[in-house]
Motif scaffolding. Structure first.
Motif, mmCIF file in Angstrom:
data_model
loop_
_atom_site.group_PDB
_atom_site.id
_atom_site.type_symbol
_atom_site.label_atom_id
_atom_site.label_comp_id
_atom_site.label_asym_id
_atom_site.label_seq_id
_atom_site.Cartn_x
_atom_site.Cartn_y
_atom_site.Cartn_z
ATOM 1 N N LEU A 158 0.821 -1.209 0.000
ATOM 2 C CA LEU A 158 0.000 0.000 0.000
ATOM 3 C C LEU A 158 0.857 1.262 0.000
ATOM 4 C CD1 LEU A 158 -2.845 1.249 0.160
ATOM 5 C CD2 LEU A 158 -2.602 1.211 2.659
ATOM 6 N N ALA A 159 1.849 1.319 0.870
ATOM 7 C CA ALA A 159 2.676 2.528 0.985
ATOM 8 C C ALA A 159 3.911 2.209 1.805
ATOM 9 C CB ALA A 159 1.883 3.659 1.645
ATOM 10 N N ARG A 160 4.811 3.161 1.863
ATOM 11 C CA ARG A 160 5.935 3.087 2.802
ATOM 12 C C ARG A 160 5.727 4.162 3.854
ATOM 13 N NH1 ARG A 160 10.418 0.277 2.018
ATOM 14 N NH2 ARG A 160 11.774 1.782 3.021
ATOM 15 N N MET A 161 5.727 3.741 5.121
ATOM 16 C CA MET A 161 5.448 4.663 6.200
ATOM 17 C C MET A 161 6.753 5.277 6.701
ATOM 18 S SD MET A 161 2.293 4.625 6.155
ATOM 19 C CE MET A 161 2.132 5.809 7.477
ATOM 20 N N GLY A 162 6.897 6.570 6.468
ATOM 21 C CA GLY A 162 8.112 7.252 6.861
ATOM 22 C C GLY A 162 8.140 7.588 8.338
ATOM 23 N N VAL A 163 9.316 7.514 8.932
ATOM 24 C CA VAL A 163 9.524 7.938 10.313
ATOM 25 C C VAL A 163 10.720 8.870 10.354
ATOM 26 C CG1 VAL A 163 8.557 5.814 11.288
ATOM 27 C CG2 VAL A 163 11.010 5.966 10.862
ATOM 28 N N MET A 255 16.645 8.261 7.341
ATOM 29 C CA MET A 255 17.364 7.278 6.541
ATOM 30 C C MET A 255 16.372 6.292 5.934
ATOM 31 S SD MET A 255 20.561 6.650 9.154
ATOM 32 C CE MET A 255 21.558 5.843 7.888
ATOM 33 N N ASP A 256 16.655 5.872 4.722
ATOM 34 C CA ASP A 256 15.734 4.986 4.018
ATOM 35 C C ASP A 256 15.516 3.685 4.780
ATOM 36 O OD1 ASP A 256 14.184 4.428 1.511
ATOM 37 O OD2 ASP A 256 15.574 2.734 1.437
ATOM 38 N N GLU A 257 16.521 3.211 5.489
ATOM 39 C CA GLU A 257 16.395 1.938 6.196
ATOM 40 C C GLU A 257 15.434 2.014 7.383
ATOM 41 O OE1 GLU A 257 20.021 1.101 8.914
ATOM 42 O OE2 GLU A 257 20.746 2.495 7.382
ATOM 43 N N TRP A 258 15.077 3.239 7.800
ATOM 44 C CA TRP A 258 14.118 3.377 8.896
ATOM 45 C C TRP A 258 12.698 3.076 8.449
ATOM 46 C CZ3 TRP A 258 15.695 8.868 11.052
ATOM 47 C CH2 TRP A 258 16.991 8.793 11.597
ATOM 48 N N CYS A 292 3.297 10.062 3.722
ATOM 49 C CA CYS A 292 3.958 8.844 4.181
ATOM 50 C C CYS A 292 5.478 8.913 4.099
ATOM 51 C CB CYS A 292 3.468 7.626 3.375
ATOM 52 S SG CYS A 292 1.716 7.287 3.571
ATOM 53 N N GLY A 293 6.001 9.756 3.249
ATOM 54 C CA GLY A 293 7.431 9.740 3.020
ATOM 55 C C GLY A 293 8.252 10.421 4.089
#
Length: 293
Positions: A158-163, A255-258, A292-293
């Motif tokens: 569905l999406a990537r949830m950013g933190v 960071m993308d890995e988060w 979300c990003g």
């Protein structure tokens, strides 16, 4: 066995251990529960329970009956969930489950979807446990992390949830901001109480600081968020939440890995129903507007 009511009663008594508890769950008088148990024991010719001052304890035969009752009850629940999802229009119940941290994003979408379908009753469940779609406990689940692997489920990205990693103004005014990863050792943090959290951002943090630096810990993501906002320490927040608090200080570039994937999960028996398909298509459009990003 021709009396499911008696088996169901025995199952509830074995599960709860008291006549009063079973009567409350079943919505009957306690005398009805006792009558069902006595009739079932007489019909089978064995004792299903040991009676004592604290309630009822299942015998070996009672344990066997409990297993039969539980399996049958689960099957009825699964059947009910399937039937509820087979309407020809978008009406009846729609049960959606997700992490509580997604509620600021998902609740407005559910309200909008319900407004478009006045005959719909929405139930949005955010319990910590994973709801069993195969037993009809929910029509749609939004899950974060690794791709769900339960059999007979339809899983869609569905999406990537950013933190991000943030601190409140109160914390920064008192302690400043770390400029390098080495300076992280001079600060305190808010985090999860479970040391081996599967969240990728907590795994990253575990390689940067000492566990003792996490001085506010919780298993409740809402409590963690509130602690960061209150200035208890540096901590991870969903980016969609941080955007609502422009005074927050971002401590380290995201960071993308988060970031973790978010999955739409449905059971194969309900996936193609009109109601579920309508909601899935609606949500896939709305998620394009989520921060979300």
């Amino acid at each position: 066995m021709d009396n499911w009511d008696e088996i169901r009663t025995a199952y509830q008594v074995a599960r709860l251990g008291t006549v009063s508890g079973a009567a409350e769950v079943l919505g009957v008088h306690h005398a009805t529960v006792i009558r069902h148990i006595d009739a079932l024991e007489e019909r089978l010719g064995v004792k299903l329970f040991q009676r004592h001052a604290r309630g009822y304890t299942a015998t070996e035969a009672g344990e066997d009956m409990m297993r039969v009752g539980q399996a049958t009850d689960d099957q009825f629940g699964q059947l009910e969930g399937r039937i509820k999802g087979r309407g020809a229009d978008v009406s009846g119940e729609l049960v959606v489950t997700s992490l509580a941290t997604l509620s600021p994003l998902l609740t407005p979408a559910l309200v909008e979807f319900q407004a478009a379908h006045p005959g719909l009753l929405v139930r949005y469940l955010t319990d910590d446990r994973v709801f069993r779609l195969e037993y009809g406990e929910a029509h749609v689940a939004l899950r974060a992390g690794p791709s769900p692997q339960e059999p007979d489920n339809v899983v869609q990205p569905l999406a990537r949830m950013g933190v991000g990693l943030y601190a409140a103004p109160a914390y920064v005014d008192m302690h400043g901001k770390p400029e390098t990863l080495e300076e992280f050792r001079d600060h305190t943090f808010v985090g999860h109480d479970i040391e081996k959290s599967r969240a990728p951002f907590y795994q990253w943090l575990a390689n940067v600081i000492q566990r003792s630096q996490i001085t506010f810990r919780s298993t409740d993501p809402i409590a963690i968020q509130e602690a960061v906002l209150a200035g208890a320490g540096i901590g991870f927040l969903p980016r969609h939440l941080a955007q609502q608090h422009p005074d927050l200080h971002e401590i380290w570039p995201a960071m993308d890995e988060w970031h973790g994937p978010l999955w739409l999960v449905t059971h194969v028996d309900l996936h193609r129903t009109v109601k579920v398909q309508a909601f899935l298509n609606f949500l896939k459009e709305r998620v394009k507007d989520w921060p979300c990003g």
